[in-house]
Write a protein that holds these residues in place. Structure first.
Motif, mmCIF file in Angstrom:
data_model
loop_
_atom_site.group_PDB
_atom_site.id
_atom_site.type_symbol
_atom_site.label_atom_id
_atom_site.label_comp_id
_atom_site.label_asym_id
_atom_site.label_seq_id
_atom_site.Cartn_x
_atom_site.Cartn_y
_atom_site.Cartn_z
ATOM 1 N N UNK A 34 0.831 -1.208 0.000
ATOM 2 C CA UNK A 34 0.000 0.000 0.000
ATOM 3 C C UNK A 34 0.870 1.266 0.000
ATOM 4 N N UNK A 35 1.908 1.257 0.806
ATOM 5 C CA UNK A 35 2.805 2.415 0.880
ATOM 6 C C UNK A 35 3.502 2.661 -0.457
ATOM 7 N N UNK A 36 3.958 1.603 -1.096
ATOM 8 C CA UNK A 36 4.624 1.746 -2.396
ATOM 9 C C UNK A 36 3.663 2.280 -3.450
ATOM 10 N N UNK A 37 2.432 1.785 -3.452
ATOM 11 C CA UNK A 37 1.426 2.284 -4.407
ATOM 12 C C UNK A 37 1.102 3.748 -4.149
ATOM 13 N N UNK A 38 1.046 4.107 -2.870
ATOM 14 C CA UNK A 38 0.737 5.485 -2.515
ATOM 15 C C UNK A 38 1.817 6.429 -3.054
ATOM 16 N N UNK A 39 3.089 6.065 -2.858
ATOM 17 C CA UNK A 39 4.169 6.919 -3.358
ATOM 18 C C UNK A 39 4.186 6.947 -4.880
ATOM 19 N N UNK A 40 3.867 5.828 -5.508
ATOM 20 C CA UNK A 40 3.825 5.791 -6.975
ATOM 21 C C UNK A 40 2.711 6.673 -7.514
ATOM 22 N N UNK A 41 1.570 6.672 -6.829
ATOM 23 C CA UNK A 41 0.453 7.505 -7.297
ATOM 24 C C UNK A 41 0.753 8.980 -7.068
ATOM 25 N N UNK A 42 1.507 9.289 -6.032
ATOM 26 C CA UNK A 42 1.871 10.684 -5.765
ATOM 27 C C UNK A 42 2.757 11.226 -6.874
ATOM 28 N N UNK A 43 3.697 10.413 -7.331
ATOM 29 C CA UNK A 43 4.619 10.881 -8.367
ATOM 30 C C UNK A 43 4.038 10.708 -9.765
ATOM 31 N N UNK A 44 3.052 9.806 -9.908
ATOM 32 C CA UNK A 44 2.520 9.526 -11.224
ATOM 33 C C UNK A 44 1.395 10.430 -11.671
ATOM 34 N N UNK A 45 0.887 11.284 -10.800
ATOM 35 C CA UNK A 45 -0.223 12.143 -11.179
ATOM 36 C C UNK A 45 0.219 13.418 -11.816
#
Length: 80
Positions: free
Chosen positions: A69-80
């Motif tokens: 979940x933490x990895x997905x959260x950081x990926x979504x933060x940078x991917x938007x």
């Protein structure tokens, strides 16, 4: 649309596709993890880097699902 995005995030929805172009920026901003959530994700990643099992972060047990979940959260933060 923006009022519904916290509900969508709570339900696990990670992406929303607005039908009208004028909503794009509002939805992007609402779907982004908060600074507090990003800080939690970084603490989880740091704590689990040295341990393959469960660890304690902020007084709570975290393990592999939390790390994912933490990895997905950081990926979504940078991917938007």
């Amino acid at each position: 649309m923006t009022a519904a995005t916290p509900v969508l995030r709570a339900e696990g929805i990670r992406r929303a596709y607005p039908l009208a172009g004028r909503w794009v920026e509002a939805v992007r901003g609402a779907m982004k993890p908060s600074d507090e959530q990003v800080a939690w994700a970084k603490r989880v990643i740091d704590a689990t880097a040295s341990n393959a099992g469960a660890v304690k972060v902020d007084g709570k047990m975290v393990d592999k699902p939390h790390l994912t979940h933490a990895l997905r959260m950081l990926a979504s933060r940078s991917g938007l």
